[in-house]
Design an enzyme around this catalytic site. Structure first.
Site, PDB file in Angstrom:
ATOM      1  N   THR A 102      -1.274 -11.094 -40.605  1.00 14.86           N
ATOM      2  CA  THR A 102      -1.109 -11.221 -39.153  1.00 14.86           C
ATOM      3  C   THR A 102      -1.438 -12.625 -38.681  1.00 14.86           C
ATOM      4  O   THR A 102      -0.771 -13.177 -37.802  1.00 14.86           O
ATOM      5  CB  THR A 102      -1.999 -10.198 -38.423  1.00 14.86           C
ATOM      6  OG1 THR A 102      -1.635  -8.885 -38.843  1.00 14.86           O
ATOM      7  CG2 THR A 102      -1.840 -10.303 -36.914  1.00 14.86           C
ATOM      8  N   CYS A 103      -2.455 -13.219 -39.276  1.00 15.17           N
ATOM      9  CA  CYS A 103      -2.870 -14.567 -38.900  1.00 15.17           C
ATOM     10  C   CYS A 103      -1.752 -15.581 -39.143  1.00 15.17           C
ATOM     11  O   CYS A 103      -1.537 -16.501 -38.350  1.00 15.17           O
ATOM     12  CB  CYS A 103      -4.116 -14.965 -39.673  1.00 15.17           C
ATOM     13  SG  CYS A 103      -5.481 -13.797 -39.535  1.00 15.17           S
ATOM     14  N   SER A 104      -1.028 -15.412 -40.248  1.00 16.94           N
ATOM     15  CA  SER A 104       0.023 -16.356 -40.628  1.00 16.94           C
ATOM     16  C   SER A 104       1.360 -16.065 -39.964  1.00 16.94           C
ATOM     17  O   SER A 104       2.130 -16.985 -39.675  1.00 16.94           O
ATOM     18  CB  SER A 104       0.211 -16.342 -42.153  1.00 16.94           C
ATOM     19  OG  SER A 104      -0.955 -16.777 -42.811  1.00 16.94           O
TER      20      SER A 104
END
Length: 242
Positions: A49-51
């Site tokens: 999700t962060c990327s």
């Protein structure tokens, strides 16, 4: 429950960063004093999700935030500086300042440290975002405490709606280019003139002429897409804006 830190100063600490071939200590005063700063914190660099969503959208909207008085956008994660720098390069997130909180000092001070032992991560940050003015937290968006990795309120769009409630989002733009192409430079200059942020896909680096031909039926560049609509080359782009 996580404590909302609105009205409080951010914790004072020093981050060990690697800039080029040198170690550079960066303090919270360096990052926040006299500035308006947006911070978003996440569990880990290179994680899904962060990327795919969290970092890229803040990077995409960075100029919009700047136009509404934000001096810098910080991404904080419990990772070392080498990991954070590599992730920033891989994501081409040139508009974001990555902050390595490897010792958890900042995250612990914010009351956002959580155990991710079930994933083999050890201690990490809960996902949240905040608006900080001169070192004082003005607004916090903390993800709800539930299983997994909720991503509902710490996103860039939620923060932007808080800072600029009347802002109307412009359509996303992608342009296929190749180095040294004068028509590509003309198209990019026109997009900048119209204050339209764009994602540039460089042939030979990010994609091939096969991809351009498969998508557009053409092999020439530039090829521009706006809001899901295929526009064409630089002349078609000029006609679109007229």
């Amino acid at each position: 429950m996580f404590e909302n830190k609105e009205g409080q100063k951010v914790p004072a600490c020093t981050f060990r960063t690697r800039q080029g071939d040198a170690w550079v200590d960066v303090s919270t005063d360096d990052l926040f004093k006299g500035k308006t700063v947006v911070v978003f914190s996440l569990p880990g660099a290179f994680t899904p999700t962060c990327s795919s969503s969290h970092l890229p959208r803040y990077n995409e909207l960075a100029n919009v935030f700047k136009n509404h008085g934000v001096d810098d956008i910080l991404c904080v994660s419990v990772n070392d500086t080498f990991v954070m720098n590599a992730w920033k390069d891989q994501q081409e997130a040139e508009n974001i300042t990555v902050i390595p909180d490897g010792n958890c000092d900042f995250t612990r001070g914010m009351g956002m440290l959580v155990s991710k032992n079930d994933l083999g991560f050890g201690d990490r940050s809960w996902r949240y975002s905040m608006l900080v003015k001169d070192g004082v937290v003005q607004k916090m968006f903390i993800e709800p405490q539930k299983e997994g990795d909720p991503f509902e309120v710490s996103d860039a769009d939620t923060m932007l709606k808080y800072i600029a409630p009347d802002y109307q989002e412009k359509p996303s733009v992608t342009i296929f280019t190749k180095p040294g192409c004068p028509f590509c430079a003309k198209a990019k200059a026109l997009l900048k003139e119209k204050d339209m942020a764009y994602e540039e896909i460089v042939l030979g680096k990010d994609a091939s002429t096969v991809a351009v031909r498969a998508i557009t039926g053409k092999t020439s560049v530039p090829q521009v897409f706006i809001g899901g609509q295929y526009i064409g080359g630089s002349d078609e782009l000029a006609a679109y804006f007229k």
